[in-house]
Design an enzyme around this catalytic site. Sequence first.
Site, PDB file in Angstrom:
ATOM      1  N   ASP A  69      -4.922   3.621 -10.643  1.00 53.20           N
ATOM      2  CA  ASP A  69      -4.107   2.643  -9.920  1.00 53.20           C
ATOM      3  C   ASP A  69      -2.798   2.305 -10.616  1.00 53.20           C
ATOM      4  O   ASP A  69      -1.831   1.910  -9.981  1.00 53.20           O
ATOM      5  CB  ASP A  69      -4.909   1.357  -9.669  1.00 53.20           C
ATOM      6  CG  ASP A  69      -5.494   0.770 -10.947  1.00 53.20           C
ATOM      7  OD1 ASP A  69      -5.363   1.402 -12.022  1.00 53.20           O
ATOM      8  OD2 ASP A  69      -6.098  -0.322 -10.879  1.00 53.20           O
TER       9      ASP A  69
ATOM     10  N   SER B 279     -11.769  -2.309 -13.543  1.00 51.62           N
ATOM     11  CA  SER B 279     -10.334  -2.245 -13.839  1.00 51.62           C
ATOM     12  C   SER B 279     -10.103  -1.799 -15.276  1.00 51.62           C
ATOM     13  O   SER B 279     -10.514  -0.721 -15.658  1.00 51.62           O
ATOM     14  CB  SER B 279      -9.674  -3.595 -13.544  1.00 51.62           C
ATOM     15  OG  SER B 279      -9.828  -3.910 -12.173  1.00 51.62           O
TER      16      SER B 279
END
Length: 582
Positions: free
Chosen positions: A307, A147
């Site tokens: 994302d 992430s």
Amino acid sequence: MTAWMQVYKKWDAFEELDPSLQLELEILKNDHVKLEDSFYKELEFGTGEMHGLIGPGTNRMNIYTVRKAANALANYLFATSVNVKDRGVVIAYGSRFMSKEFALETVKVLAFYGIRTYLFESAIPTPLLSFAVRYFGTTAGIMITASDKPKEYNGFKVYNEDGAQMTPKEADHFVSYMGHMEDELSVPFLEQKDLEEKGIIYWVKDEIDRAYLERLRYISKMEHEEQLKDKDIKIVFAPLHGPALPLVKEGLEQLNFDQVHLVEEQAIPDVEAISTNIEKHEAFQMAIELGKKVDADILLATYPNGDRLGVAVKTTEGSYQVLTGNQLGSILLDYILRHSDPNVYRNSRVIKSVVTTELGRAIADSYYVKTIDTLTGFNHIGEKIGMFDSSGETFLFGFEESDSYLVNGFARDKDAIQASVMTAEMVYFWKKQGKTLLDVLEDLYQKHGYYLEGTSAFALEGENDLSKIKEIMNQFKENPPKEIAGLKVKQIENYEKRERKFVVDGLAEDILLPKENMVKFYLDNNAWVCLCPNSIEHKIQYYYGVCGESMEDSRNLLSSLESTLNKMTEESLKKQRINFVS
């Protein structure tokens, strides 16, 4: 001999230890602190996700800790799903160090159990993995990514068969299988040369890209004739060294946005150059320079995972203002509602987290659309969308304050590709009306109130800091303040007790959300404060929001809230003799 030293000795004596890890262990022998940190515990799983520094040890990301996670997943799937071997698992990875290697190690373990695997040939943005799970109908998906962590990290994220990140209940069940294999060095696996021979691995090429882009085309709110027109807006796009470039570029081209200027220096996936500080806006600097050069209407920057999306808008002075996630989410929501069929409003739902702006609810209310709150984390939004399949409700839009948006449920995770295309379309629509997104935001403020939000964090230091975090949270929950920054507390939501209490009459009701160690205070004048402990990073995160009659009013209220919370926390820490880092 300490427990961690015993584990280290086991690794050091393992004759088949990966040569590169063995070399790193030799180096670590001279650094006792780092050596202990590498072995004193196992990598922790959050909600279906573990991440850590790459290196040797049980508290590091390496082929052995990845194999152990893959082994746990295989056993979890056999216990919870049907037709696991044939349906299989889809595996993808980003552009970080060791990503493809960790993906292959995962395949080797699943293949040992006879589970079919779909493996992407190259790095992809995370939302494509979510889509692929649904497209292939697999039992699960795995994304090798860390992430927003620094480049020295990598991770192992698990998605359920709906294409959403694991729910807390699913994650707890999955984590229970981690203990079934105590020795990560002895996890069974097949050699890579055997994978092709057994026909158990399917290499994913451009099939998913084409299918995704076809679905992406239909999220547009423009009429077909309008889609075919050339668009007179100039876009600067910065992929920030992630793999989102092809899909964003083609997604824009499908709708004839052909004036896209690429930040070339940030276009190629490059782990050494990964930028994780987009929320602090430094990552926008190159895009801003290019934007000024080409006189761009809008700047788009996808996070390295593809994302989340950052957006900057040209001001009347010719500079660029970066929108917060709350601001962009609110403008997107208004645009989508403005162009949605009112006949389906009755069953349409907007989903946001409890720490996301209340402006979203105000906008949805003005269109008579219901807003649903979830706990923080997009896995909760994905779970809620899945529930709509049986409830008859319709997903309209989901967002969080952390630059996270989902326009259409064909993916079940935050999706910067969808958000990029919808943002470009929205800029085009409003430019034809003679407005910028900043003008639209001001219109929304004037109509609904000047909503502003802020965050702050306290990271604790010293021994037993996790227990200290718990003590601080208990103090706020068991002895809640009657007012904060001069604003009376009207309502308290204790997510650990799953209880909502109304202060004036003392009445209480259940909260239909999963149990979580969080507490939110609703104050006068539409202000609020939420406390969220982070056990992995050993800190308490504060979220707070206000709604004033003017921007100046809101800024003053927000500043007052922040300073008051800082003082309250300092006093609490001093009483408990806790050191902190603000």
